[in-house]
Design an enzyme around this catalytic site. Sequence first.
Site, PDB file in Angstrom:
ATOM      1  N   ASN A 268       0.805  -1.224   0.000  1.00 36.42           N
ATOM      2  CA  ASN A 268       0.000   0.000   0.000  1.00 36.42           C
ATOM      3  C   ASN A 268       0.834   1.267   0.000  1.00 36.42           C
ATOM      4  O   ASN A 268       0.290   2.374  -0.047  1.00 36.42           O
ATOM      5  CB  ASN A 268      -0.985  -0.013   1.174  1.00 36.42           C
TER       6      ASN A 268
ATOM      7  N   ASP B 206     -15.844  -2.881  -5.178  1.00 39.71           N
ATOM      8  CA  ASP B 206     -15.171  -4.169  -5.230  1.00 39.71           C
ATOM      9  C   ASP B 206     -15.669  -5.046  -4.097  1.00 39.71           C
ATOM     10  O   ASP B 206     -16.673  -4.734  -3.459  1.00 39.71           O
ATOM     11  CB  ASP B 206     -13.649  -4.003  -5.234  1.00 39.71           C
TER      12      ASP B 206
ATOM     13  N   ARG C 204      -7.246  -1.153  -8.100  1.00 41.07           N
ATOM     14  CA  ARG C 204      -7.910   0.093  -7.680  1.00 41.07           C
ATOM     15  C   ARG C 204      -6.912   1.222  -7.440  1.00 41.07           C
ATOM     16  O   ARG C 204      -7.219   2.394  -7.639  1.00 41.07           O
ATOM     17  CB  ARG C 204      -8.664  -0.157  -6.379  1.00 41.07           C
TER      18      ARG C 204
ATOM     19  N   ASP D 100      -7.440  -3.684   7.565  1.00 44.17           N
ATOM     20  CA  ASP D 100      -6.808  -4.751   6.789  1.00 44.17           C
ATOM     21  C   ASP D 100      -6.374  -5.939   7.654  1.00 44.17           C
ATOM     22  O   ASP D 100      -5.943  -6.962   7.118  1.00 44.17           O
ATOM     23  CB  ASP D 100      -5.611  -4.201   6.003  1.00 44.17           C
TER      24      ASP D 100
HETATM   25  N1  EPU Z   1     -14.126   7.027   0.887  1.00 39.71           N
HETATM   26  C1  EPU Z   1     -15.164   7.811   0.424  1.00 39.71           C
HETATM   27  N2  EPU Z   1     -14.866   8.835  -0.417  1.00 39.71           N
HETATM   28  C2  EPU Z   1     -13.595   9.100  -0.828  1.00 39.71           C
HETATM   29  C3  EPU Z   1     -12.540   8.292  -0.352  1.00 39.71           C
HETATM   30  C4  EPU Z   1     -12.836   7.247   0.502  1.00 39.71           C
HETATM   31  O1  EPU Z   1     -16.318   7.593   0.775  1.00 39.71           O
HETATM   32  O2  EPU Z   1     -13.403  10.051  -1.588  1.00 39.71           O
HETATM   33  C5  EPU Z   1     -14.435   5.911   1.800  1.00 39.71           C
HETATM   34  C6  EPU Z   1     -14.192   4.563   1.142  1.00 39.71           C
HETATM   35  O3  EPU Z   1     -15.317   4.155   0.364  1.00 39.71           O
HETATM   36  C7  EPU Z   1     -13.934   3.679   2.335  1.00 39.71           C
HETATM   37  C8  EPU Z   1     -13.244   4.612   3.339  1.00 39.71           C
HETATM   38  O4  EPU Z   1     -13.549   5.924   2.903  1.00 39.71           O
HETATM   39  O5  EPU Z   1     -15.142   3.263   2.889  1.00 39.71           O
HETATM   40  C9  EPU Z   1     -11.734   4.420   3.410  1.00 39.71           C
HETATM   41  O6  EPU Z   1     -11.155   4.707   2.169  1.00 39.71           O
HETATM   42  P1  EPU Z   1      -9.651   5.163   1.983  1.00 39.71           P
HETATM   43  O7  EPU Z   1      -9.624   6.174   0.910  1.00 39.71           O
HETATM   44  O8  EPU Z   1      -9.036   5.505   3.292  1.00 39.71           O
HETATM   45  O9  EPU Z   1      -8.995   3.807   1.485  1.00 39.71           O
HETATM   46  P2  EPU Z   1      -8.280   3.509   0.117  1.00 39.71           P
HETATM   47  O10 EPU Z   1      -7.254   4.531  -0.181  1.00 39.71           O
HETATM   48  O11 EPU Z   1      -9.295   3.202  -0.922  1.00 39.71           O
HETATM   49  C10 EPU Z   1      -6.362   2.149   1.256  1.00 39.71           C
HETATM   50  C11 EPU Z   1      -5.768   0.787   1.101  1.00 39.71           C
HETATM   51  C12 EPU Z   1      -6.721  -0.258   1.648  1.00 39.71           C
HETATM   52  C13 EPU Z   1      -6.986   0.058   3.108  1.00 39.71           C
HETATM   53  C14 EPU Z   1      -7.539   1.483   3.245  1.00 39.71           C
HETATM   54  C15 EPU Z   1      -7.751   1.913   4.675  1.00 39.71           C
HETATM   55  C16 EPU Z   1      -4.378   0.909  -0.834  1.00 39.71           C
HETATM   56  C17 EPU Z   1      -4.129   0.493  -2.234  1.00 39.71           C
HETATM   57  N3  EPU Z   1      -5.506   0.506  -0.286  1.00 39.71           N
HETATM   58  O12 EPU Z   1      -7.561   2.144   0.479  1.00 39.71           O
HETATM   59  O13 EPU Z   1      -6.048  -1.499   1.560  1.00 39.71           O
HETATM   60  O14 EPU Z   1      -7.894  -0.874   3.630  1.00 39.71           O
HETATM   61  O15 EPU Z   1      -6.612   2.409   2.630  1.00 39.71           O
HETATM   62  O16 EPU Z   1      -6.590   1.804   5.391  1.00 39.71           O
HETATM   63  O17 EPU Z   1      -3.561   1.554  -0.223  1.00 39.71           O
HETATM   64  C18 EPU Z   1      -5.787  -3.805   1.163  1.00 39.71           C
HETATM   65  O18 EPU Z   1      -4.567  -3.614   1.177  1.00 39.71           O
HETATM   66  O19 EPU Z   1      -6.285  -4.958   1.140  1.00 39.71           O
HETATM   67  C19 EPU Z   1      -6.679  -2.647   1.162  1.00 39.71           C
HETATM   68  C20 EPU Z   1      -7.965  -2.728   0.844  1.00 39.71           C
END
Ligand code: EPU
Length: 443
Positions: free
Chosen positions: A42, A137, A113, A326
């Site tokens: 990540n 997803d 993603r 996670d």
């Molecule tokens: N959200 C919104 N609007 C936005 C952005 C996010 O509603 O504009 C919501 C999302 O739908 C979700 C929550 O906020 O419900 C958290 O989203 P966030 O943006 O923090 O997560 P992300 O950037 O999409 C990353 C990691 C995830 C990890 C999360 C939280 C990566 C590639 N992915 O996702 O990792 O769970 O942060 O820590 O960095 C994994 O590694 O298996 C994984 C899913």
Amino acid sequence: MCASCSVGVNVYVAYPWEVMEVFEIVGGARLVGEVRVTGAKNSVLKLMAAALLAEGATTLREVPDILDVTYMAELLRRLGCVVERDVDARTLTIDVPEMPSHQADYDLVRKLRASINVLGPLLARCGEAHVALPGGDNIGSRGLDMHIDGLERLGASVRSEHGFLIATRTGRLHGAHVWLDFPSVGATENLLMAAVLAEGTTVIDNAAREPEIVDICTMLQSMGAQLGGVGSSTLTIEGVDSLSPTDHTTVPDRLVAGTWAVGVVMAGGEITIRNANAAHLAIVLDKLTDAGAHVDVTSDGFRVVGESRPRSVDVVTLPYPGFPTDLQPHFIAMNSIASGTAMVTENLFEARFRFVNEMVRLGADVRTDGHHALIRGRESLSGAPVEAADIRAGAGLVLAGLVASGTTTIYEPHHIDRGYEGFLPDLVRLGADVTRKVVSDSS
Ligand code: EPU
């Protein structure tokens, strides 16, 4: 069933889509030994996107050998970068042209993603970015509203058209004060990567402060970005005219390290986890100590000893430094065999409890209500065929399989390969009975 076999005079030929891999785990082994963790998935995917911000060759180190890196490398190649990877040396060099192209197509975005992370850098560098909308997803709906609102505050126009998110700017982006509704990891990263080349000062309030965000900030600083408040929830960015390529070592993967820690508490034994940062897992290791584990910090990581049946522990997922979503499936798996009853509350991804249905197939006593799961620990689980829906659910099922009686077969293990380098060989070295097999799908 073999890939092709004959019955009487009828010859049966299996079609490629009928052949699939599974992980087969025979439970009961203790885990003893040492593992070394590589750079964080990540983080590295975002570091690769950040490389787009400077023309020339950026080198990343401690790059894990996982599928998601392969997908991101392919995306960067399509944007015009020359990407060279030395898997043995764990290095990746990204040579970025003067003007990358600006379109990320759906065929790659749907696989990864994190492709959305090229939005900010491409907008800043090229003046426009067309990134296919990733959609939801297996773990939830995954909104982008904060990415869009924040970029608009910086002066971009953002619209959605034919399945693409199209962001454009006329002139340079300009600094702005952005308040995130929620400390979104992805939105913080995109805004940060757009703001470093904007004119003037940007403040991102309620920013995410995961170690992976700190890692990107450190890399951006080494490229010449002017950042303040790194590691806090208020990031200040003084835009600069241009950035230079760099050489950066990826932060260790706290989620892989955490997976090993939970695994040894469940299976029993002793694991020394190297190239890990215990401080990044403070709340997780504290919970494991409550569950009965012994944890010692070492010079380059930590050692976890699991001696007896764990005790149940309650968990509430929250943005860092709260408990990581996670590792939520792992704690459901652990609580399933712990003494006592635990409540696990998921606050980030609404669909992450889908995994519970697979745990029930293994004999776990778990009931969900909204974003709470109530787990009554059982003495044992019993092996069964189950399906990994995403990376972390897959890892949780592997841990459950390690302690279940008999054989657990995990379908769709490619999800696990997306995030865990050499998971099976490491498990085998630690004493587990795990094999990767090719099987035919008779469905
Ligand atoms: N959200 C919104 N609007 C936005 C952005 C996010 O509603 O504009 C919501 C999302 O739908 C979700 C929550 O906020 O419900 C958290 O989203 P966030 O943006 O923090 O997560 P992300 O950037 O999409 C990353 C990691 C995830 C990890 C999360 C939280 C990566 C590639 N992915 O996702 O990792 O769970 O942060 O820590 O960095 C994994 O590694 O298996 C994984 C899913």
